[in-house]
Design a protein around this motif. Structure first.
Motif, PDB file in Angstrom:
ATOM      1  N   ARG A 189       0.834  -1.206   0.000  1.00 43.11           N
ATOM      2  CA  ARG A 189       0.000   0.000   0.000  1.00 43.11           C
ATOM      3  C   ARG A 189       0.867   1.254   0.000  1.00 43.11           C
ATOM      4  N   GLU A 190       1.874   1.251   0.878  1.00 41.41           N
ATOM      5  CA  GLU A 190       2.778   2.392   0.984  1.00 41.41           C
ATOM      6  C   GLU A 190       3.467   2.649  -0.358  1.00 41.41           C
ATOM      7  N   ASP A 191       3.979   1.573  -0.981  1.00 39.12           N
ATOM      8  CA  ASP A 191       4.739   1.723  -2.234  1.00 39.12           C
ATOM      9  C   ASP A 191       3.863   2.220  -3.381  1.00 39.12           C
ATOM     10  N   ILE A 192       2.593   1.833  -3.378  1.00 44.50           N
ATOM     11  CA  ILE A 192       1.713   2.277  -4.465  1.00 44.50           C
ATOM     12  C   ILE A 192       1.512   3.783  -4.393  1.00 44.50           C
ATOM     13  N   VAL A 193       1.321   4.287  -3.192  1.00 48.30           N
ATOM     14  CA  VAL A 193       1.013   5.708  -3.043  1.00 48.30           C
ATOM     15  C   VAL A 193       2.252   6.578  -3.175  1.00 48.30           C
ATOM     16  N   ASN A 194       3.356   6.100  -2.611  1.00 49.72           N
ATOM     17  CA  ASN A 194       4.616   6.841  -2.704  1.00 49.72           C
ATOM     18  C   ASN A 194       5.214   6.589  -4.092  1.00 49.72           C
ATOM     19  N   THR A 195       4.956   7.532  -5.031  1.00 49.20           N
ATOM     20  CA  THR A 195       5.267   7.251  -6.447  1.00 49.20           C
ATOM     21  C   THR A 195       6.693   7.589  -6.854  1.00 49.20           C
ATOM     22  N   ALA A 196       7.662   7.355  -5.954  1.00 46.13           N
ATOM     23  CA  ALA A 196       9.050   7.541  -6.368  1.00 46.13           C
ATOM     24  C   ALA A 196       9.826   6.247  -6.150  1.00 46.13           C
ATOM     25  N   GLN A 197       9.094   5.142  -6.263  1.00 46.08           N
ATOM     26  CA  GLN A 197       9.718   3.840  -6.038  1.00 46.08           C
ATOM     27  C   GLN A 197      10.652   3.475  -7.185  1.00 46.08           C
ATOM     28  N   ARG A 198      11.638   2.658  -6.861  1.00 47.68           N
ATOM     29  CA  ARG A 198      12.520   2.059  -7.838  1.00 47.68           C
ATOM     30  C   ARG A 198      11.781   0.867  -8.453  1.00 47.68           C
ATOM     31  N   PRO A 199      11.896   0.647  -9.783  1.00 41.92           N
ATOM     32  CA  PRO A 199      11.290  -0.549 -10.362  1.00 41.92           C
ATOM     33  C   PRO A 199      11.764  -1.802  -9.636  1.00 41.92           C
ATOM     34  N   LYS A 200      10.834  -2.698  -9.320  1.00 41.53           N
ATOM     35  CA  LYS A 200      11.199  -3.898  -8.560  1.00 41.53           C
ATOM     36  C   LYS A 200      10.065  -4.899  -8.633  1.00 41.53           C
ATOM     37  N   VAL A 201      10.364  -6.098  -8.174  1.00 43.26           N
ATOM     38  CA  VAL A 201       9.304  -7.089  -8.017  1.00 43.26           C
ATOM     39  C   VAL A 201       9.421  -7.626  -6.596  1.00 43.26           C
ATOM     40  N   GLU A 202       8.273  -7.861  -5.963  1.00 41.52           N
ATOM     41  CA  GLU A 202       8.292  -8.415  -4.611  1.00 41.52           C
ATOM     42  C   GLU A 202       7.265  -9.524  -4.523  1.00 41.52           C
ATOM     43  N   PHE A 203       7.662 -10.611  -3.890  1.00 43.32           N
ATOM     44  CA  PHE A 203       6.770 -11.768  -3.791  1.00 43.32           C
ATOM     45  C   PHE A 203       6.177 -11.840  -2.396  1.00 43.32           C
ATOM     46  N   TYR A 204       4.851 -11.744  -2.326  1.00 43.94           N
ATOM     47  CA  TYR A 204       4.156 -11.897  -1.053  1.00 43.94           C
ATOM     48  C   TYR A 204       3.398 -13.209  -1.057  1.00 43.94           C
ATOM     49  N   ASP A 205       2.794 -13.529   0.091  1.00 38.08           N
ATOM     50  CA  ASP A 205       2.106 -14.815   0.184  1.00 38.08           C
ATOM     51  C   ASP A 205       0.935 -14.893  -0.783  1.00 38.08           C
ATOM     52  N   ASN A 206       0.198 -13.769  -0.891  1.00 37.26           N
ATOM     53  CA  ASN A 206      -1.029 -13.834  -1.687  1.00 37.26           C
ATOM     54  C   ASN A 206      -0.945 -13.106  -3.023  1.00 37.26           C
ATOM     55  N   CYS A 207       0.244 -12.561  -3.331  1.00 41.53           N
ATOM     56  CA  CYS A 207       0.336 -11.830  -4.590  1.00 41.53           C
ATOM     57  C   CYS A 207       1.787 -11.561  -4.966  1.00 41.53           C
ATOM     58  N   VAL A 208       1.972 -11.106  -6.213  1.00 38.84           N
ATOM     59  CA  VAL A 208       3.271 -10.608  -6.655  1.00 38.84           C
ATOM     60  C   VAL A 208       3.082  -9.140  -6.947  1.00 38.84           C
ATOM     61  N   PHE A 209       4.080  -8.331  -6.540  1.00 41.76           N
ATOM     62  CA  PHE A 209       3.933  -6.883  -6.648  1.00 41.76           C
ATOM     63  C   PHE A 209       5.027  -6.320  -7.558  1.00 41.76           C
ATOM     64  N   PHE A 210       4.624  -5.722  -8.669  1.00 43.58           N
ATOM     65  CA  PHE A 210       5.585  -5.108  -9.595  1.00 43.58           C
ATOM     66  C   PHE A 210       5.507  -3.591  -9.498  1.00 43.58           C
ATOM     67  N   VAL A 211       6.673  -2.943  -9.542  1.00 41.33           N
ATOM     68  CA  VAL A 211       6.706  -1.495  -9.724  1.00 41.33           C
ATOM     69  C   VAL A 211       7.493  -1.214 -10.994  1.00 41.33           C
ATOM     70  N   MET A 212       6.922  -0.432 -11.886  1.00 45.25           N
ATOM     71  CA  MET A 212       7.612  -0.052 -13.126  1.00 45.25           C
ATOM     72  C   MET A 212       7.495   1.451 -13.307  1.00 45.25           C
ATOM     73  N   ARG A 213       8.300   1.974 -14.224  1.00 42.58           N
ATOM     74  CA  ARG A 213       8.180   3.399 -14.526  1.00 42.58           C
ATOM     75  C   ARG A 213       7.864   3.544 -16.006  1.00 42.58           C
ATOM     76  N   MET A 214       6.715   4.134 -16.270  1.00 46.04           N
ATOM     77  CA  MET A 214       6.348   4.432 -17.638  1.00 46.04           C
ATOM     78  C   MET A 214       7.051   5.724 -18.051  1.00 46.04           C
ATOM     79  N   LEU A 215       7.756   5.690 -19.176  1.00 39.33           N
ATOM     80  CA  LEU A 215       8.449   6.902 -19.633  1.00 39.33           C
ATOM     81  C   LEU A 215       7.679   7.522 -20.789  1.00 39.33           C
TER      82      LEU A 215
END
Lengths: 315, 315, 315, 315, 315
Positions: free
Chosen positions: C47-73
């Motif tokens: 939740r924090e990473d979605i709202v804070n929009t200066a994240q580094r592109p990454k992937v994170e594996f949680y128990d119930n989901c996979v979370f990707f952050v990307m940057r559209m240029l």
């Protein structure tokens, strides 16, 4: 153990001797070469690599032999030149191929000639180590030569820096790049030989190879060191040229900015306005103290300029 | 083993021949292409990569084939150009796709035509090796061409350095970067192929691929070497331009600083102060030795200046 | 499979649909956001990473989901801007969050609308792949745009080099650094996803992700290539400015060194030494050929200077 | 869970509290320090590292505790300064040592004071996480401050570039190097902590540490980004200084090359050759159109020069 | 435990003492050396490395001993010099060889002399640690000395930048490269020792070696930091020289461009065209306001020039 350092008519020795070292100089007599490598049953790729003398230093492990390629470095006419040395180590033979007839391996021949020498009691793997060690020893000569030249150029650089030094720096950089290209891959090859598990090289010879490996690392350390230094020296050369130009500019600027205004004043009083037509036409020319006053005025301007440059630290 | 070097109407051969090599030049006839890759059942991603000719060199292993992408480099009109070569190696077929009709692989066709040639007795994996080897051989041509140009520019640089050389250096740098971009990934692809454990490539072909890999390493060594040299050459160019400018500045400064004070003195005695109004107004003009003395004074100043520049080592 | 591309009132769909794609544009309506991620039970850090929009592109594996952050240029007003795209892939849902309302993913929506499209038959993992692929496709647009601009600046540079080009080079360097910062981490994230062993992404989707990975590598190759080229271009710019300055200096030096001595001579004969008081006071002024001789002397000096500069290769 | 943020007289708390946080500010009161670390039985090397405040950030695992060293960064008087924060995490205690009395960790104290706060319900490992997170949050402040300064200098650079900007660029480069030196090792330490298998840190706290690790990576990305940018800015500064000098040279050259020949002509007609002694002595002076013709001749020369410079694109 | 710090006549001690430390200064007395290493049965390669004092820092594990090579760094006459320290650690002896008689290890001798010192109770491995630690402590002295010099040069650089600073920067760069060359390999050696599984070094001594290792990392961090800073300082030096030259050029250009046109005008009115032969020959000379008008005209030109330079921001 018997040493056969000459090149031709080795056939009889081959069949008689148990541990054989064949030193082949000159790679153009294809018939001889073919007869040798047919006798030892060398893989086609080895044959190709021996004749094509622009190989990268490497080691390759075949079923019946280990194949080393090295580059012997030498100074001829102040030019760093390279020559390919190919060594084939079999179970009871060592073949060593080189292009020219230079007797780089004379020290080994001498050691082999003295009775009871350690090298006579060891197998072909120790001989191979001795050959590699000799090549690496040559590298140390080269690097000492380079170090001397670098130091000399650096000393010269502290005094003056002209095109001569620039060309020297450029030449040294090229030689260092060239040297580097020869020793980096050899280090990997020696390392691969130490870690190899074939039976061509015995464990107590590997201790000696480990020593060669240490020397390679030391050489590489030095070469990287000298590379960094050359970069620093080029930077310093550039800085000195800039400083020099700055110096030249300052001399020009000081002379020009002092005399240009003075020349202008002299130009003023060189004008030919007619004082007879008007009291405003250059009355200074007829003043009693006119000339001394103008000289004094010029002196004051010059002194102000000089004071200004002094305060700016220009001289 | 039968070779089919022409492009169209391969359908009958496909069904007849056991080991088939199909060389496809031109990637615009989509119908033909579709018929070919439907026949061999190629994965959609392969089809996409063959047509999209800006792929990075790579190798990909699929269930029914191995897919290679390479870049053939060539000089056309002094410009280094690249063309994508896609090779699909199946169990009993090799497909080779290229955009233009250039017959890069003619030597292989010739070797295939001669009876008893080694290449005729080997499987499709050996043919693939031969194709890759041909591409890498072309790289050696390119690098020799580059080496010649670099040496020429370097020789010119020792004599003079104008904008011509600068553009040459810039062009060579670009070509080296471009070359590098083509061979780095191919090295990884060849390495991956050697280490691969699928059955498309037999072990004794892998020995030959290892040789190609060695060549790739050698190419990369050379390209890095040339890259370092280009950097050194650019540095040298800059140093020479600086030296040149320094030289120009010195000429200006010497001439200007000698003549500006002299001109000032001449200006002084060109002033029109009236000597009749005052004994202090330029009495020098009426002195008996006035003119020779002033000329002598100027000569002394000039000599001092020249001595000063000599001692500074300016000429 | 049903697609829900609009943003609000998704609650009913969530409960009805089996495989759901929710596209959220705008991250300020916290209530909506909370309701969505409460429903899908997202981890606080997501939740924090979605709202804070200066994240580094990454992937994170949680128990119930996979979370990707990307940057559209994207280019807006000639400025390269970035926007964070966060994707949450669960077992039967895909959430996609973005800040602005730009419809980057329109093509996917279209493909989903056409019946029998491949994307409709695949699971949520294929949809995630399609989203990532779309972002990477945008990167190719950016890099083509960059390539065009670089080529244009390079062409201009061969003709002239002023501050305009310098600013262009600087801007391009910044954009390349910015681009690089966005794609390097995404490459690692995609790679981690391919190697991951959770069950969120099926094996045949991973083949497609491997293709995306290849594209990422290709992008990085290109970006490094352009970075090297920009460095070369800056070097060339600097060399050209130096050349230009050298040229300017030469013109000044030629003109000044030719005319300064001549002006000095003219100054000499402009002096007012009184010829009546002494035969040594400027007798040249009264010579019959005095004036032509002095002009001739000046011409000779000028010719010597010109010859000297010619020999130095200055013009 | 009870928080003890003050420094002295902790002995009673130590024995009473179950989970204890001791914050020690100032490292000069050796008696106090000794009493604390005797109580918690710290290893001699830990004691040494706490007092010697020039340690590199690191983590060390001992039998009875985990020892973290971090560097808190802060701006005081526009200068980036560092202060060592040492944290010792035991089974039921957290010790935190710092040199100055700055209350960096006030937010944590506040959170601990509020009832039902999450941090109160977690163990000492979560508190340690909170401390590290606070330090990393400070890093984000620093980098934002750096980013602002960089942007400001860059904006200024597009308009003018004097020594002021040069010093700014130099200062920023130093700060970036300094910052980098502090965060690179901390990243490794955090990573080592996450991978560690001792029982001091629980798995659900490690998820939070992973988040800190992501932030570290992001910081490092940014710092490398800014480092690249600073290099670009220095290059740009140098290019602008060169451009400026070129500009200055052009002005000088244009003015000098136009007026030097004209002044020479004026000098010619200022010579005093006696027209009475010879018809060749400066007959121009007596011509009817002499003066206008000479002025016209000068104008023509000036126009030719101006045309030449225009064509060269000098203005 | 007994300490024998003197060099000669150690034979009796060798046989009596259980844990022996022999400190050998000076490597020319080959007889002594031979007797020592025959007694301890050192491998030929160790013997060679001890005498050949240009070894790279390293650790080597033999059957009966561990062999360390380190480089002690020292400032003598402002010059950074290196001396090889070779340590042989056996089961119950430590041999330490150095070239000169400098008593670097005096502190250890002192600690050994005090009764109940920890070092007396530990084995030979702890003594070896103490020796290595002493060498590393010397490195910290060197780096502090370097840091002081760097800071001093940097401060000077902000005020002025002449050849003195350039030589200083060059010297510091060389020293940093030299320092680096000594500590990088030692770090690897210490690391190899920590990871080694022979029984020469006990586990609780390894904790202390880990501390030394941390110090090495810290040194390397610092040295890389200073290397970056030196690069920045050289860049800054170059920028300042450029700025300086720009400044010099501006002064020249301002003075020259103001006065050259004025001098030209003065030159015009210094021409001797005969006003009697023609009304067009310099009528200005006879005008009533001729002289003041010409002076006014010159003033206006000068003011225009000054305004132009002001607007360009040249002063």
């Amino acid at each position: 153990v018997e040493s056969v350092p000459d090149i031709h008519n080795v056939q009889p020795f081959l069949e008689a001797a148990s541990n054989t070292w064949i030193q082949v100089s000159g790679l153009h007599d294809t018939d001889k070469l073919t007869s040798i490598w047919e006798f030892f049953d060398l893989h086609p790729l080895i044959r190709e690599d021996i004749v094509n003398t622009a190989q990268r230093p490497k080691v390759e492990f075949y079923d019946n032999c280990v194949f080393f390629v090295m580059r012997m470095l030498n100074y001829s006419d102040q030019e760093l030149t390279a020559e390919q040395i190919s060594i084939v180590l079999g179970n009871d033979f060592v073949l060593c191929f080189q292009e020219t007839g230079e007797d780089y391996f004379n020290p080994i021949v001498k050691r082999l000639s003295t009775k009871d020498a350690r090298i006579r009691k060891q197998g072909t793997d120790y001989l191979t180590y001795a050959l590699i060690d000799t090549v690496v020893d040559y590298y140390f000569n080269i690097i000492n030569h380079l170090a001397d030249e670098i130091e000399q150029v650096e000393d010269e650089l502290l005094e003056e820096s002209d095109t001569e030094q620039l060309n020297q720096i450029h030449k040294l950089r090229r030689e260092i790049i060239f040297f580097r290209k020869s020793i980096w891959p050899l280090r990997d090859a020696v390392n691969a030989t130490i870690r190899d598990e074939t039976t061509f090289i015995e464990d107590n010879t590997k201790i000696y190879l480990r020593d060669v490996y240490d020397h390679m690392i030391q050489l590489i350390d030095n070469i990287e060191h000298y590379r960094d230094m050359m970069l620093g020296m080029h930077d310093m050369y550039m800085s000195q040229v800039s400083n020099r130009m700055n110096e030249v500019m300052k001399v020009l600027t000081i002379i020009a900015t002092i005399f240009i205004p003075l020349t202008f004043i002299a130009g003023i009083y060189g004008m030919n306005f007619n004082p007879e037509n008007s009291p405003y036409n250059m009355p200074e020319l007829s003043w009693y103290w006119g000339y001394p006053a103008s000289l004094g005025f010029m002196t004051i301007i010059a002194l102000i300029m000089i004071y200004y440059f002094k305060r700016k630290g220009w001289f």
